[in-house]
Design a protein around this motif. Sequence first.
Motif, short mmCIF file in Angstrom:
data_model
loop_
_atom_site.label_atom_id
_atom_site.label_comp_id
_atom_site.label_asym_id
_atom_site.label_seq_id
_atom_site.Cartn_x
_atom_site.Cartn_y
_atom_site.Cartn_z
N VAL A 6 48.38 -36.87 3.31
CA VAL A 6 48.62 -35.31 4.22
C VAL A 6 47.12 -35.23 3.93
N ASP A 7 47.15 -34.36 5.70
CA ASP A 7 45.65 -33.61 5.18
C ASP A 7 46.18 -32.41 5.95
N VAL A 8 46.92 -32.17 5.34
CA VAL A 8 46.67 -30.37 5.37
C VAL A 8 48.64 -29.94 4.44
N ILE A 9 47.93 -29.47 3.54
CA ILE A 9 49.71 -28.87 3.02
C ILE A 9 49.83 -27.23 2.78
N VAL A 43 43.65 -30.04 2.94
CA VAL A 43 43.22 -28.65 3.61
C VAL A 43 44.50 -27.96 2.46
N ILE A 44 44.27 -26.71 2.20
CA ILE A 44 45.62 -25.72 1.76
C ILE A 44 45.17 -24.70 1.90
N GLU A 60 39.49 -26.45 -2.64
CA GLU A 60 38.53 -27.18 -2.03
C GLU A 60 38.36 -26.52 -0.79
N ARG A 61 39.04 -26.21 0.43
CA ARG A 61 39.37 -26.49 1.45
C ARG A 61 40.91 -25.49 1.50
N PRO A 62 40.22 -24.15 1.78
CA PRO A 62 41.79 -23.26 1.86
C PRO A 62 41.66 -22.75 3.30
N ARG A 63 42.51 -22.55 4.26
CA ARG A 63 43.35 -22.72 5.31
C ARG A 63 43.69 -20.94 4.80
N ILE A 64 44.13 -20.20 5.67
CA ILE A 64 44.97 -19.45 6.63
C ILE A 64 45.31 -19.60 7.50
#
Length: 522
Positions: free
Chosen positions: A45-48, A74-75, A97-101
């Motif tokens: 998956v690309d984003v969790i 992305v987490i 490693e790759r954060p998202r809000i």
Amino acid sequence: MSTERDANRVLIFDTTLRDGEQSPGISLNTQEKLEIAQQLARLGVDVIEAGFPITSPGDFEAVQEISRHVEGPVICALARTAAGDVDRAWEAVRDAERPRIHTFIATSDLHIQHKLQTTREDVLGQARAAVAHAKQYTDDVEFSPEDGFRSDREFMAEVIAAAIEEGASTINVPDTVGYATPEEYAAMFARLYELVPAMREVTVSVHCHDDLGLAVANSLAGLRAGARQVECAVNGIGERAGNASLEEIVMVVHTREPYLGLTTGADTTEIARTSRLVSRLTGYPIQPNKAIVGRNAFAHEAGIHQDGVLKERTTYEIMDATTVGLDSNSIVLGKHSGRHALQEALAELGFEVNGQNLNTAFKRFKELADKKKLVTAMDLEALVTDELRDEVAGYQLEWFEVEASSRRPPHAIVGVRTPDGTEVTGSFTGDGPIDAIFRAINAATRTDARLREFRVDAVTGGQDALGETSVVVDLHGVTGAGQGVSTDILEAAGRAYVRALSNAIRRREAASQPGPEPVSAA
């Protein structure tokens, strides 16, 4: 995430651990959430969306652990528009490693007036401020206008434009309550693209609920209208009727690629394993006729179908079962297999087990191998996921005795280990041996939990199959779910009950702590 990517590549945004976990009765501990996240990474998956950190210390801890230990996707952490929510979300994902809000606020007049009890102007200001605040922490910011489909198009477009101006890189427009039809959902995006040309410069996402059974169809309509991210959950779990099913989305795109012209980055051979893991850890069963992962999905009962498939598989099968990973019983171990063989088999299944964890797994494996001639991959999956449930302190079934007869009511005596390590005992009679065990556990723990649901399944076929039980209990209005695995159904049932009881107590204690009200979110 690179801004340069295939225009026909669909991003899979998995919300099993956030929206999916909001399903009634589900209560995953940190280790279980981490195991699911690691499997989602193997699935590709690309984003969790790992959770909603502001809601509880446990949710924060789980998101933080996933951020620190899961590589690849992305987490993402969810946050309302309050500054404290955004700050907490960043604290949870900052080590990724790759954060998202992912921040959201409702834009439908229904929600603005009755839930938020505010004004359109305030909603616009909150959306702008939240995205700007999140942008200070990371360039990867997603914004969702909750209840988007039922929102006034012009007002929602104004809010979306403001979010993009403040730096949102993903815009998700959800059908939060599952009200749309595919044609209407596609038309909504067409109108938004007209009103907000800047949407063509960011990733547009869909998030559909299944209240009318149209979540996957609506998601597909959104993709055909230009969206390139789909928010979905394994087995379609989620609030009310659930979310768009991840496995259905992935396999629609995979199977109909020549027609749709779209692709995903998912490894389809990991679908079945991911589905089983989520089902076991959540206690939510997979209906037999469930598309892609149901046990009947590739079964043929009618004689004419069987004849056709034997002559040419594609006469009645549009997918090969191996494409979704339904050949996972190739690993077979016996009672003479050693630690190294077990460790290798578990590694092949994606479980990295070492040290004391390996010793514990090996002990359970040997106990099973003494009762079962051959231990398959699905048996091993069940054993390891069963062990994950004991990571969090709670009640544990130590032993039990049952006297059962057709001449008198069954009587059970149990020994239960409490969270503080002491052993307590209880005895009771019941309508049957399992009921007697459940009542004896209540007596030992001095609780009056009531059984709401009980289910027994076989992990594999055969007379010596592992039994897998799922229990949901109600403790003063708070539900808890638990699962247990054993070749002895009575033992599996007892293990499931004490876990369900532990989860209900934990949820009741968490509910008594101050915190935000539960939300359905986008």
